[in-house]
Design a protein around this motif. Structure first.
Motif, PDB file in Angstrom:
ATOM      1  N   GLN A 485     -29.712  45.454-108.947  1.00 44.37           N
ATOM      2  CA  GLN A 485     -31.018  46.037-108.704  1.00 44.37           C
ATOM      3  C   GLN A 485     -31.258  46.019-107.200  1.00 44.37           C
ATOM      4  O   GLN A 485     -31.187  44.957-106.563  1.00 44.37           O
ATOM      5  N   VAL A 486     -31.508  47.194-106.649  1.00 43.46           N
ATOM      6  CA  VAL A 486     -31.677  47.340-105.203  1.00 43.46           C
ATOM      7  C   VAL A 486     -33.105  47.789-104.928  1.00 43.46           C
ATOM      8  O   VAL A 486     -33.565  48.796-105.484  1.00 43.46           O
ATOM      9  N   ALA A 495     -33.664  46.661 -98.981  1.00 40.54           N
ATOM     10  CA  ALA A 495     -34.388  45.462 -98.558  1.00 40.54           C
ATOM     11  C   ALA A 495     -33.864  44.226 -99.272  1.00 40.54           C
ATOM     12  O   ALA A 495     -33.859  43.126 -98.712  1.00 40.54           O
ATOM     13  N   SER A 496     -33.441  44.369-100.520  1.00 43.63           N
ATOM     14  CA  SER A 496     -32.865  43.253-101.269  1.00 43.63           C
ATOM     15  C   SER A 496     -31.887  43.802-102.294  1.00 43.63           C
ATOM     16  O   SER A 496     -32.030  44.931-102.769  1.00 43.63           O
ATOM     17  N   VAL A 497     -30.877  42.990-102.614  1.00 38.21           N
ATOM     18  CA  VAL A 497     -29.869  43.359-103.614  1.00 38.21           C
ATOM     19  C   VAL A 497     -29.706  42.170-104.559  1.00 38.21           C
ATOM     20  O   VAL A 497     -29.384  41.060-104.116  1.00 38.21           O
ATOM     21  N   THR A 498     -29.938  42.390-105.840  1.00 35.88           N
ATOM     22  CA  THR A 498     -29.852  41.336-106.846  1.00 35.88           C
ATOM     23  C   THR A 498     -28.845  41.725-107.914  1.00 35.88           C
ATOM     24  O   THR A 498     -28.916  42.841-108.455  1.00 35.88           O
ATOM     25  N   VAL A 499     -27.905  40.830-108.210  1.00 34.51           N
ATOM     26  CA  VAL A 499     -26.927  41.078-109.270  1.00 34.51           C
ATOM     27  C   VAL A 499     -27.575  40.749-110.606  1.00 34.51           C
ATOM     28  O   VAL A 499     -27.985  39.610-110.862  1.00 34.51           O
ATOM     29  N   VAL A 500     -27.667  41.754-111.492  1.00 39.11           N
ATOM     30  CA  VAL A 500     -28.283  41.589-112.810  1.00 39.11           C
ATOM     31  C   VAL A 500     -27.238  41.236-113.856  1.00 39.11           C
ATOM     32  O   VAL A 500     -27.449  40.383-114.707  1.00 39.11           O
ATOM     33  N   ALA A 530     -44.031  54.330-101.149  1.00 41.81           N
ATOM     34  CA  ALA A 530     -43.559  53.888 -99.833  1.00 41.81           C
ATOM     35  C   ALA A 530     -43.926  52.437 -99.552  1.00 41.81           C
ATOM     36  O   ALA A 530     -43.128  51.675 -98.996  1.00 41.81           O
ATOM     37  N   ASP A 531     -45.126  52.018 -99.928  1.00 43.90           N
ATOM     38  CA  ASP A 531     -45.579  50.672 -99.572  1.00 43.90           C
ATOM     39  C   ASP A 531     -44.825  49.586-100.327  1.00 43.90           C
ATOM     40  O   ASP A 531     -44.417  48.578 -99.742  1.00 43.90           O
ATOM     41  N   ARG A 532     -44.643  49.751-101.612  1.00 46.02           N
ATOM     42  CA  ARG A 532     -44.015  48.702-102.417  1.00 46.02           C
ATOM     43  C   ARG A 532     -42.520  48.903-102.598  1.00 46.02           C
ATOM     44  O   ARG A 532     -41.822  48.042-103.126  1.00 46.02           O
ATOM     45  N   GLY A 533     -41.974  50.043-102.144  1.00 46.67           N
ATOM     46  CA  GLY A 533     -40.551  50.303-102.282  1.00 46.67           C
ATOM     47  C   GLY A 533     -40.178  50.791-103.672  1.00 46.67           C
ATOM     48  O   GLY A 533     -41.008  50.812-104.589  1.00 46.67           O
ATOM     49  N   VAL A 534     -38.919  51.194-103.810  1.00 48.93           N
ATOM     50  CA  VAL A 534     -38.410  51.740-105.072  1.00 48.93           C
ATOM     51  C   VAL A 534     -37.294  50.835-105.590  1.00 48.93           C
ATOM     52  O   VAL A 534     -36.426  50.410-104.825  1.00 48.93           O
ATOM     53  N   MET A 535     -37.336  50.539-106.888  1.00 53.79           N
ATOM     54  CA  MET A 535     -36.308  49.710-107.505  1.00 53.79           C
ATOM     55  C   MET A 535     -35.272  50.612-108.169  1.00 53.79           C
ATOM     56  O   MET A 535     -35.595  51.412-109.059  1.00 53.79           O
ATOM     57  N   LEU A 536     -33.997  50.492-107.719  1.00 56.20           N
ATOM     58  CA  LEU A 536     -32.914  51.301-108.265  1.00 56.20           C
ATOM     59  C   LEU A 536     -31.915  50.408-108.988  1.00 56.20           C
ATOM     60  O   LEU A 536     -31.676  49.267-108.585  1.00 56.20           O
ATOM     61  N   ASP A 537     -31.302  50.956-110.030  1.00 57.59           N
ATOM     62  CA  ASP A 537     -30.152  50.318-110.668  1.00 57.59           C
ATOM     63  C   ASP A 537     -28.889  50.925-110.066  1.00 57.59           C
ATOM     64  O   ASP A 537     -28.702  52.149-110.101  1.00 57.59           O
ATOM     65  N   VAL A 538     -28.038  50.086-109.498  1.00 59.87           N
ATOM     66  CA  VAL A 538     -26.798  50.551-108.878  1.00 59.87           C
ATOM     67  C   VAL A 538     -25.630  49.825-109.536  1.00 59.87           C
ATOM     68  O   VAL A 538     -25.593  48.589-109.549  1.00 59.87           O
TER      69      VAL A 538
END
Length: 661
Positions: A485-486, A495-500, A530-538
């Motif tokens: 999750q990026v 801004a952050s990268v988390t391994v799910v 823009a303010d809270r950012g977007v959460m993507l699955d990569v």
């Protein structure tokens, strides 16, 4: 404190040092400031050559970067160490002996007490079941304890027999027992710089290279502008990473570059002379040659105007292949006239005196003309004059593709490509900017570079008289899949990268996540997000298992117990076979699951049986095979095709209905 992977750039090998065969190991103390820059670099252990030491310092100061230190250390900075190795692949004579230092646990106690050292050589025979059947000292160290230790080292190692033409293999190994502590240790950080004793310096032997069949730049050929010329490339040059966007679309091709080399050997200007058909690949080639390549300095008569070179760069997802087209000197005239095409693989072996000892077509192009051209292409390489004698035997295994109709290939590459819109919706307040539903954010081309996948040591504990130590048997590249999750900020950065979810080893997880965080970029999110950012699955998948050994969760051969646990894993199996029969199979790298290990042996045996029948071996052959069980979050080829079809149908205009009668 580790440097940012993408910044770990090794400087070009100093030309004078390379010509003299100088090499060595530099151990540096680095002070990293609050911005992550190397502000102070000191030599702790010298390579023995000032030129190599300075090149290492310059490389780290100019290019290397670290993550900013934590707040409590930013004012004082952080002290860390960097190990920098200068090595040359070709040297005159035998390989350097394995050094064993006095502080090594395996150094014989009696010899350590007396301060004895020496150099010796052992010759040994390895049987087909990997056992050392005979080992004897051919050059003594003049110490019974050290000679016995050499034999013990050999008997404790794991061996794989090279080739399949004989039942045993005879090898030799040199050892050097150095009667002082290994200087390359962390304790050296606390003391002054160490300069090795001259007799222990590497690189005292001359260095030899091959030369291309093109002349050197001169006024006669207008420094490469009138006719092709040759300037040797630095041995540390690396090809640019394969852009992940091109991998995803199956991009292949050849980019031909015109490179202007300045008086310092740097590529000062790089332009595309012939496109691969993919702007992404062409841009990566230009960027890579300009940033990563270095050449030998031009001769004085060409120093002011520079030298013009033509540099081809072939892009293949699976690598290891050379492409030849009509117009290349290696392409036979009769094959051009007949528009013959084909892909083949050839092997050659040169002896120590430079003579060809073996030429063998391993995979035919199905054309005798092209097969002969393959052999000629790999045997035409010339030695530097006067350096044929006393060389190390040379083995080459090369895959070559002959493209008989390049115009058709270029026309297909230049044809407009219809981009299929993604099925997923764009980020918006409705889908909570990716937190309540999967969404799509367009990636920035060329930012999604391929991570450097690490090598893993695979071995067991072998017992040497008096000591039990882990000795890694072999090195294999990591395999696995990650679901991340990026969080993409307002500028399109990670801004952050988390391994799910992951089926990759920790070393691969660190390499992939750091690359995503440093290099990956997306288009800026819409104003609502823009303010809270977007959460993507990569998702990121890397495997070198062949397609027939990539098992997806929906495959009927996927073990039911593993499917129920949503398990994914990779492993390597070693198969011994002859003719169309498998003699033995054993796990080299386990999946850490009994169900998957058992399935791996069964699947490799079953799925390779047809290949073995097509290419029977008269004698026993041994081969490693990688296999990967894909976790449930990885799409299979069928699922990808269905999604692409769905996306295409969603974006296609509706078919016009026939008028009512």
């Amino acid at each position: 404190m580790d440097p940012i992977p993408s910044s770990r750039y090794q400087a070009p090998y100093p030309e004078n040092a390379r010509e003299r065969g100088q090499k060595g190991h530099v151990f540096l103390r680095v002070r990293v400031d609050k911005y992550g820059f190397a502000r102070q670099v000191e030599v702790v252990i010298s390579s023995g050559y000032a030129q190599l030491d300075q090149a290492a310092i310059d490389s780290i100061k100019d290019r290397w970067r670290w993550e900013p230190p934590p707040a409590e250390c930013r004012e004082s900075g952080v002290i860390t160490s960097v190990s920098f190795n200068w090595g040359l692949s070709w040297v005159h004579g035998e390989p350097q002996p394995d050094p064993i230092y006095l502080d090594n646990l395996l150094y014989p106690a009696q010899a350590r007490a007396r301060g004895e050292g020496g150099e010796g050589k052992v010759e040994y025979t390895v049987s087909t079941d990997y056992k050392v059947t005979e080992a004897h000292v051919t050059e003594s160290t003049r110490s019974p304890e050290l000679d016995a230790a050499m034999i013990a080292f050999i008997r404790a190692r794991n061996f794989i027999v090279d080739g399949t033409t004989s039942t045993t293999a005879t090898k030799s190994q040199r050892f050097e027992f150095v009667p002082h502590d290994n200087p390359d240790t962390p304790k050296a950080l606390m003391g002054p710089a160490i300069v090795p004793d001259p007799k222990y310096l590497m690189g005292t032997l001359p260095f030899y290279t091959y030369v291309e069949p093109y002349p050197a730049p001169s006024r006669a050929n207008d420094c490469g502008r009138a006719t092709p010329v040759f300037l040797e490339r630095n041995r540390t040059n690396i090809n640019p990473p394969y852009p992940i966007e091109a991998v995803a679309t199956g991009g292949n091709g050849r980019t031909v570059l015109d490179v202007l080399v300045d008086k310092g050997g740097t590529a000062s200007e790089v332009t595309v002379a012939q496109s691969s058909g993919s702007p992404i690949l062409d841009q990566a080639a230009v960027k890579g040659v300009k940033g990563l390549y270095h050449f030998q300095a031009p001769p004085l008569e060409c120093a002011d105007q520079g030298v013009q070179l033509r540099v081809p760069m072939d892009w293949f997802i699976h690598g290891g292949r050379s492409r030849l087209m009509p117009g290349d000197p290696e392409y036979p005239t009769e094959a051009v006239a007949a528009m013959l095409s084909g892909i083949g693989r050839v092997q050659i072996v040169r002896s120590g005196d430079g003579d060809i000892k073996l030429t063998k077509v391993v995979v035919s192009t199905n054309s005798p003309v092209l097969d002969a051209a393959m052999i000629k292409a790999v045997t035409d390489t010339r030695f530097t004059p006067g350096t044929r004698e006393n060389r190390t035997p040379w083995f080459l295994d090369q895959t070559i593709e002959f493209v008989g109709d390049p115009d058709a290939m270029r026309a297909a590459a230049a044809a407009p490509v219809r981009r299929i819109a993604p099925v997923l919706p764009p980020p918006s307040a409705t889908n909570d900017c990716g937190r309540s539903a999967d969404i799509y954010l367009a990636p920035v081309n060329s930012s999604h570079v391929l991570p450097q996948i690490p090598m893993l040591a695979v071995g067991d504990v072998r017992v040497i008289p008096g000591v039990s130590v882990p000795l890694p048997a072999r090195l294999f590249q990591a395999q696995g899949a990650l679901k991340m999750q990026v969080l993409v900020d307002k500028d399109g950065k990670a801004a952050s990268v988390t391994v799910v979810d992951s089926s990759a080893p920790p070393e691969m997880e660190r390499a992939v996540t750091s690359t995503v965080k440093e290099n990956y970029r997306w288009e800026p999110p819409p104003p609502a997000c823009a303010d809270r950012g977007v959460m993507l699955d990569v998702n990121y998948v890397y495997t070198y298992a062949p397609e027939k050994l990539q098992i997806y969760a929906g495959d009927p051969d996927y073990p039911e117990a593993a499917r129920a646990k949503s398990m994914g894993a990779a492993g390597i199996i070693e198969i011994r076979y002859h003719s169309d029969k498998i003699d033995d199979a054993k796990i080299v790298v386990s999946t850490n699951s009994p169900e998957l290990d058992a399935a791996m042996i069964r699947l490799v045996s079953d799925r390779l049986l047809d290949d073995m029948r097509a290419d029977p071996k008269p004698e026993s052959a041994i081969q490693n095979f990688a296999l990967m069980f894909m976790p449930g979050f990885v799409e299979s080829p069928k699922q990808r095709a269905a999604r692409a079809s769905q996306a295409q149908a969603a974006t296609s205009p509706p078919a016009s209905s026939a008028p009512a009668p």
